[in-house]
Design an enzyme around this catalytic site. Structure first.
Site: not given
Ligand SMILES: Nc1nc2c(ncn2[C@@H]2O[C@H](COP(=O)(O)OP(=O)(O)O)[C@@H](O)[C@H]2O)c(=O)[nH]1
Ligand SMILES: Nc1ncnc2c1ncn2[C@@H]1O[C@H](COP(=O)(O)OP(=O)(O)O)[C@@H](O)[C@H]1O
Length: 503
Positions: A257, A288, A381, A392
């Site tokens: 995450s 969110r 974020r 996380r």
């Molecule tokens: N196994 C599985 N993981 C998922 C799925 N969708 C999202 N995730 C994972 O769940 C985790 C949490 O996602 P999210 O709540 O969007 O938080 P974020 O990754 O911090 O943006 C991340 O590692 C995602 O890759 C899914 O359909 N299946």
């Molecule tokens: N290479 C990078 N350098 C700095 N900040 C980044 C980079 N890649 C992503 N971010 C920032 O990090 C935060 C988390 O990214 P996000 O895409 O939401 O991660 P994830 O989907 O893996 O949870 C966001 O605010 C995004 O703008």
């Protein structure tokens, strides 16, 4: 006058009774030969020829159909049976041919017999055997397919809105089973044509839809079906739609995450909107602020997702950070059906499940340059509470540990500088062949409805014949469906179908 449905009922009844009788005759013959074997004291030898039961090759169906139907009034009607027919000529079986034929049953007056004749290659066949039977009339279709000791009856009700139903006759116990049906069935159409591919699956060709949407498989004994049967403790069958060509492999992106998965995917989708499509997952977590239901996630209740998981609608699911996340089969396949390459953003457990599934994909793990940087991005974020951030970060350590699991991820990408990482991702994806199967392109984009029925079948090729005059539309009357390189299958699509016109 008998109603059509009564005729259908009568026919089904007679056909099924034939099957039951065959089963009983077989089991009695078996018992006899066991007894004979047990009676012999010396070294077991094969039973003398007169104890070997004669093959059941003549026509119990024909015999049965000579019985009068349960009519109280004169009746009607020609009914077509489509079946694989084996025909023998004359007492010494001087001729023998096999093929798919339409037979016509003409049912006569009240006390007259049902008349059945099979014409094959222009000759009337004195004997015939039917392996797969379809009873077709204007408003109903029912097929029976024999596989081992079971007969699969595939029915379409008279109501065009209701979908196909499956019933299984166990010929040994003479009981009916209604199986658990997994996967999305074909959309309702007025009719279909059916043939056995092998002992694991049945091919169904839907009529009145574009050809690319008309090819379906009902899996009855594939590894997936066996596994689900074990898990559920019920008889399971599963639908899988046939896809012409291979399509492009979906891309699974995992990583802790806050590492930047969502950011990278958003860039890719923005630059190539017609090339890539996002698999919209289901989750029980709350949305969110800027997240839109159906776009970022399908936000759902725990009980609902659990029910749908148990119905086999999910390719994978996992408990992540205290919530349930899952990828529905529909989420992936709707992207593929649009002709786009599917991107999945899922956690490491999910990646593992997809690896173990029949979906062939490319697996990429995105790493942070350091743990400190990951924590910084997560906090920046600003979408989680402190407690959620701590959870996380704990999970991140475990995910980073698992990124090296042998055979799990194909590529590791370090997301330090965002632009550099994005370029590397693009390079990675363009490494894979983007070619289309050119010989299938004449069908792939077709939106015209088609009406093909199955004409013949060998081990790897099925001939489809158009029921309408396709030549008028500039297409072809006869198509070859090559099944030699099938891949995938339930719970997703069956890929690798090749279609070509036959001159
Ligand atoms: N196994 C599985 N993981 C998922 C799925 N969708 C999202 N995730 C994972 O769940 C985790 C949490 O996602 P999210 O709540 O969007 O938080 P974020 O990754 O911090 O943006 C991340 O590692 C995602 O890759 C899914 O359909 N299946
Ligand atoms: N290479 C990078 N350098 C700095 N900040 C980044 C980079 N890649 C992503 N971010 C920032 O990090 C935060 C988390 O990214 P996000 O895409 O939401 O991660 P994830 O989907 O893996 O949870 C966001 O605010 C995004 O703008």
């Amino acid at each position: 006058m008998l109603e059509k449905h009564e005729i259908k009922e009568w026919f089904r009844h007679t056909y099924i009774t034939c099957l039951e009788e065959q089963a009983q005759r077989r089991s009695e013959a078996k018992k006899k030969s066991y007894k004979a074997a047990a009676a012999s004291t010396s070294t077991p030898s094969p039973p003398p020829p007169h104890q070997i039961p004669p093959p059941i090759r003549s026509s119990p169906l024909l015999h049965r159909l000579r019985r009068p139907p349960p009519a109280s009034d004169p009746l009607l009607l020609g009914v077509s049976i489509l079946g694989r027919v084996s025909v023998s000529w004359g007492r010494r079986r001087s001729g023998h041919r096999e093929g798919i034929k339409k037979l016509r049953i003409a049912v006569g007056q009240r006390d007259a017999s049902a008349l059945t004749t099979a014409h094959f290659m222009g000759e009337e066949a004195p004997e015939f055997r039917v392996e797969s039977v379809a009873l077709e009339s204007k408003d109903c279709l029912q097929n029976a397919i024999d596989i081992g000791d079971k007969t699969y009856v595939i029915s379409r009700s008279d109501d065009p809105k209701s979908s196909i139903t499956i019933k299984i006759l166990d010929k040994l116990t003479r009981t009916w089973v209604v199986p658990t049906v997994l996967g999305a069935p074909p959309n309702p159409t007025s009719s279909h044509s059916v043939v056995l591919v092998n002992n694991e699956k049945i091919l169904i060709i839907e009529k009145g839809v574009p050809l690319k949407d008309s090819i379906w498989f009902l899996e009855v004994d594939t590894p997936f079906v066996k596994q689900q049967s074990k898990i559920k403790g019920t008889v399971v069958v599963a639908w899988s739609k046939g896809v012409i060509g291979e399509g492009q492999k979906p891309v699974v992106i995992s990583g802790p995450s806050g590492v930047g998965k969502g950011t990278l995917i958003a860039k890719l989708m923005k630059e190539y909107p017609s090339k890539f499509g996002f698999s919209v997952s289901h989750t029980t977590r709350a949305p969110r602020e800027k997240e839109i239901d159906g776009v970022h996630y399908h936000f759902t209740e725990r009980s609902k997702i659990e029910e749908e998981i148990s119905e086999g609608k999910f390719l994978e699911f996992a408990h992540v950070h205290g919530n349930v996340y899952g990828t529905s089969i529909e989420a992936v396949e709707s992207v593929t059906d649009e002709g786009k390459r599917c991107i999945l953003d899922i956690d490491v457990q999910g990646a593992r499940s997809v690896r173990a599934s029949s979906l062939e994909a490319i697996f990429i793990f995105v790493c942070p340059p350091s743990f400190e940087e990951l924590e910084k991005r997560l906090r920046a974020r600003g979408t989680e509470t402190e407690e959620q951030i701590q959870k996380r970060l704990r999970n991140a350590r475990a995910e980073l540990d698992q990124s090296n699991s042998p055979g799990l991820f194909d590529h590791l990408l370090v997301n330090d500088d965002l632009e550099a990482c994005y370029e590397n991702l693009k390079k990675l994806l363009s490494l894979y062949d983007d070619h289309e199967d050119s010989n299938d392109s004449f069908i792939k984009d077709g939106k015209e409805t088609a009406c093909y029925s199955i004409l013949s079948k060998t081990n790897s090729e099925i001939l489809l014949q158009s029921e309408t005059n396709e030549a008028e539309k500039g297409t072809t009357n006869l198509l070859s469906l090559d099944l030699s390189s099938l891949s995938g299958g339930a719970p997703g699509r069956t890929r690798g179908l090749k279609i070509s016109p036959v001159n």
